[in-house]
Design a protein around this motif. Structure first.
Motif, short mmCIF file in Angstrom:
data_model
loop_
_atom_site.label_atom_id
_atom_site.label_comp_id
_atom_site.label_asym_id
_atom_site.label_seq_id
_atom_site.Cartn_x
_atom_site.Cartn_y
_atom_site.Cartn_z
N GLN A 1 16.57 45.03 40.01
CA GLN A 1 17.85 44.32 40.06
C GLN A 1 19.18 45.32 39.86
O GLN A 1 20.22 45.12 40.24
CB GLN A 1 17.78 42.83 39.22
CG GLN A 1 19.10 42.31 38.99
CD GLN A 1 19.28 41.27 40.22
OE1 GLN A 1 18.59 41.54 41.25
NE2 GLN A 1 20.17 40.58 40.07
N ALA B 1 33.49 38.19 35.68
CA ALA B 1 32.46 37.95 36.83
C ALA B 1 31.06 38.32 36.22
O ALA B 1 30.04 37.89 36.09
CB ALA B 1 32.75 38.42 37.96
N ALA C 1 30.06 36.20 33.23
CA ALA C 1 29.43 34.99 33.79
C ALA C 1 28.10 35.41 34.26
O ALA C 1 27.12 34.27 33.91
CB ALA C 1 30.37 34.55 35.06
N TYR C 2 27.99 36.53 34.79
CA TYR C 2 26.58 36.75 35.26
C TYR C 2 25.54 37.00 34.20
O TYR C 2 24.45 36.29 34.33
CB TYR C 2 26.42 37.91 36.08
CG TYR C 2 24.97 38.55 36.53
CD1 TYR C 2 24.42 38.26 37.51
CD2 TYR C 2 24.46 39.65 35.61
CE1 TYR C 2 23.22 38.71 37.92
CE2 TYR C 2 23.20 40.03 35.84
CZ TYR C 2 22.33 39.55 36.82
OH TYR C 2 21.14 39.99 37.31
N ARG D 1 24.72 33.30 32.58
CA ARG D 1 23.68 32.69 33.34
C ARG D 1 22.53 33.07 33.25
O ARG D 1 21.40 32.50 33.09
CB ARG D 1 24.25 32.77 34.75
CG ARG D 1 23.45 31.79 35.75
CD ARG D 1 23.62 32.02 37.11
NE ARG D 1 23.63 33.24 37.89
CZ ARG D 1 24.38 34.25 38.16
NH1 ARG D 1 25.38 33.85 38.24
NH2 ARG D 1 23.83 35.24 38.75
N GLU D 2 22.15 34.72 33.35
CA GLU D 2 20.90 34.99 32.95
C GLU D 2 20.36 35.00 31.68
O GLU D 2 19.27 35.04 31.42
CB GLU D 2 20.87 36.57 33.48
CG GLU D 2 21.28 36.56 35.13
CD GLU D 2 20.42 35.84 35.93
OE1 GLU D 2 18.85 35.94 35.66
OE2 GLU D 2 20.66 35.19 37.03
N GLY E 1 19.25 35.82 39.47
CA GLY E 1 19.93 35.17 40.44
C GLY E 1 21.11 36.15 40.95
O GLY E 1 20.82 37.52 40.83
N PRO E 2 22.07 35.47 42.10
CA PRO E 2 22.77 36.39 42.49
C PRO E 2 23.81 37.14 41.68
O PRO E 2 24.24 36.59 40.61
CB PRO E 2 23.17 35.31 43.54
CG PRO E 2 23.46 34.10 42.84
CD PRO E 2 21.93 33.89 42.27
N VAL F 1 27.02 37.89 42.03
CA VAL F 1 28.17 37.13 41.97
C VAL F 1 28.07 35.74 43.05
O VAL F 1 27.60 35.75 43.92
CB VAL F 1 29.21 37.74 42.82
CG1 VAL F 1 30.53 37.13 42.78
CG2 VAL F 1 29.61 39.24 42.15
N GLU F 2 28.09 34.76 41.95
CA GLU F 2 27.98 33.47 42.70
C GLU F 2 28.84 33.10 43.86
O GLU F 2 30.22 33.55 43.75
CB GLU F 2 27.97 32.33 41.71
CG GLU F 2 26.89 32.32 40.69
CD GLU F 2 26.88 31.04 39.71
OE1 GLU F 2 25.74 30.59 39.68
OE2 GLU F 2 27.65 30.83 38.96
N GLU F 3 28.58 32.58 44.71
CA GLU F 3 29.51 32.30 45.87
C GLU F 3 30.29 31.15 45.54
O GLU F 3 30.03 30.06 44.86
CB GLU F 3 28.57 31.81 46.97
CG GLU F 3 27.54 32.68 47.77
CD GLU F 3 28.33 33.89 48.15
OE1 GLU F 3 29.57 33.80 48.75
OE2 GLU F 3 27.75 34.91 48.29
#
Length: 199
Positions: free
Chosen positions: A44, A166, A169-170, A173-174, A194-195, A197-199
């Protein structure tokens, strides 16, 4: 008469570092899961989106920051989740330190300097672990933004606020506590990030 090459050397003749590694592989049931988790963290950390989309420097420092940040996230998910999770987390730390050692050797660092460098890297990780824990537990995103700026972006300047946001935020979230299904996956050595950067 020459030496009998078919007879392996006695265990006592093996270097202590090799003996320690072999004993961990043979005796530690947490080893396969921990190694798989470390590989997932390292994979990752190589995601190009971190470097192209979130301005992480594509340098040794930048890659170190991303690997250790993802290992931190895995350790956080395992913390306080029972003995098996504790054992996997402990072994994950050992696998990471072993990889520090291997990487330094591949870079040509001599034996006399490796122990000191590995200790510095491990101490640096412990400091980041403390900083991320405190920042994630703090209200709002200011403390985590500071931690990200000091560590992930510590060797670069003028990273836009929205880029740091960003990354924050990543991480948030993780860092969410795992449910029973995700914990079972982690204990089995399967980590799905997860991604970037979220779409």
């Amino acid at each position: 008469m020459g030496d009998d090459l078919s007879t392996p050397p006695p265990v006592s003749a093996m270097p202590s570092r090799i003996l320690a590694a072999l004993s961990r592989l043979i005796a530690d049931p947490a080893d396969p899961s921990a190694r798989a988790l470390y590989l997932a963290a390292a994979e990752q950390a190589r995601n190009p989106a971190f470097y192209t989309g979130l301005a992480v420097p594509d340098t040794l420092d930048g890659r170190y920051e991303l690997v250790t940040m993802h290992v931190y996230l895995l350790l956080r998910a395992l913390k306080g989740r029972g003995k098996t999770a504790h054992d996997v987390g402990r072994r994950l730390m050992e696998v990471m330190v072993d990889d520090f050692d291997r990487s330094l050797r591949e870079m040509g660092v001599g034996d006399t300097g490796i122990a000191r460098r590995v200790k510095q890297m491990a101490r640096g990780f412990a400091g980041r672990q403390t900083a991320y824990d405190a920042a994630i537990e703090a209200p709002g995103d200011e403390a985590l933004d500071v931690a990200v700026d000091n560590n992930i972006y510590g060797t670069v300047t003028d990273v836009p606020a929205q880029t740091r946001a960003a990354m924050v935020a990543y991480i948030r979230r993780e860092a969410a506590p795992p449910d029973a299904s995700r914990l079972a996956e982690l204990l089995a050595g399967r980590a799905a990030f997860g991604p970037v950067v979220e779409e």
